[in-house]
Scaffold this active site. Structure first.
Site, PDB file in Angstrom:
ATOM      1  N   HIS A  91       0.843  -1.203   0.000  1.00  0.00           N
ATOM      2  CA  HIS A  91       0.000   0.000   0.000  1.00  0.00           C
ATOM      3  C   HIS A  91       0.872   1.245   0.000  1.00  0.00           C
ATOM      4  CE1 HIS A  91      -3.315   2.691   0.608  1.00  0.00           C
ATOM      5  NE2 HIS A  91      -2.769   3.167   1.726  1.00  0.00           N
ATOM      6  N   SER A  92       0.582   2.190  -0.910  1.00  0.00           N
ATOM      7  CA  SER A  92       1.265   3.471  -1.005  1.00  0.00           C
ATOM      8  C   SER A  92       2.770   3.242  -1.212  1.00  0.00           C
ATOM      9  CB  SER A  92       0.956   4.303   0.251  1.00  0.00           C
ATOM     10  OG  SER A  92       1.234   5.657   0.055  1.00  0.00           O
ATOM     11  N   MET A  93       3.632   3.728  -0.327  1.00  0.00           N
ATOM     12  CA  MET A  93       5.059   3.447  -0.470  1.00  0.00           C
ATOM     13  C   MET A  93       5.312   1.954  -0.590  1.00  0.00           C
ATOM     14  SD  MET A  93       8.203   4.237   2.209  1.00  0.00           S
ATOM     15  CE  MET A  93       7.803   2.853   3.307  1.00  0.00           C
TER      16      MET A  93
END
Length: 255
Positions: A91-93
């Protein structure tokens, strides 16, 4: 201490497990973010999460400076695990680190890593990485408030804020300086890309661009919610991520 015991947090493990999902947290996040997912998984699927240095049980360790280093350490730890069909979820990074980890695993010839799930992250259209500098406390707090999630609430506590800000600043700089290699060989694993429909960092057009990184099957889903939509849709996200490979369900929006 082995990489296995430091880089991977084992949230569930059962002797009957035949499949595995490995989760990569967001900037400032830790392996415990994914612990609640255990209740959505059958005993046949074990849940592991990558634990980056500098947080929780690795609090005293130096922070990692690049996505490449995180990916290399994660891949090494995963290759030491018993071979079984495995999904990577970031998720995300964490999506960028999971993608780079998958690339390394395929180069190593590990064919049991069958799906990459990328959440809340684009694959292109970034500013010049040369412009990336450490963000100020004010910028970090503003960004976290915009993204929402439980982490923004934690930063309201002065002691926790003082402890977390250096970690978040490091992670932001790490991801601000990362760019996917332009000449990367497409992976063979299936790719599932997920976002929230009110995510300020990535839109529907950008999430579809993940199709370019794979020669395998590609699907995308849009959920109701912001950057941390997955906390409200955990059960459905887990179902999609761990569905049998090359799921024939059509892409689209999930409400």
């Amino acid at each position: 201490m082995s990489k296995k015991s430091t880089w991977l947090a084992r949230h569930s493990s059962d002797s009957s497990a035949v499949r595995r999902i490995v989760c990569f947290p967001h900037a400032g996040g830790s392996a415990s973010f994914f612990r609640p997912w255990v209740k959505h998984l059958p005993p046949t699927v074990e849940l592991l999460a990558v634990q980056y240095p500098g947080r929780e049980n690795r609090y005293a360790e130096p922070l990692v400076g690049t996505v490449a280093e995180c990916a290399a350490e994660s891949a090494e730890a995963l290759l030491a695990e018993p071979a079984r069909e495995t999904v990577l979820f970031g998720h995300s990074m964490g999506a960028a680190i999971a993608y780079e980890t998958m690339r390394l695993l395929e180069v190593a010839g590990a064919a049991h890593f069958t799906r990459l799930c990328v959440s809340g992250r684009r694959i292109s259209e970034f500013p010049d990485p040369a412009d990336a500098v450490p963000r100020t406390d004010t910028q970090i707090l503003s960004d976290m408030a915009e993204l929402g999630g439980t982490q923004a609430e934690v930063l309201d506590e002065p002691d926790l804020r003082e402890m977390l800000l250096p970690i978040i600043r490091n992670d932001y700089l790490l991801i601000d300086r990362y760019r996917p290699p332009r000449d990367a060989v497409p992976i063979g694993a299936d790719v599932l890309a997920l976002i929230g429909d009110r995510d300020p960092q990535v839109d529907e057009r950008q999430v579809k661009a993940w199709a370019s990184v794979t020669t395998g099957a590609f699907e995308w889903r849009v959920f109701s919610g912001g950057h941390f939509y997955l906390t409200d849709h955990a059960r459905r996200v887990v179902e999609l991520a761990t569905a049998p490979s090359r799921n024939s369900a059509s892409p689209g929006k999930v409400r």
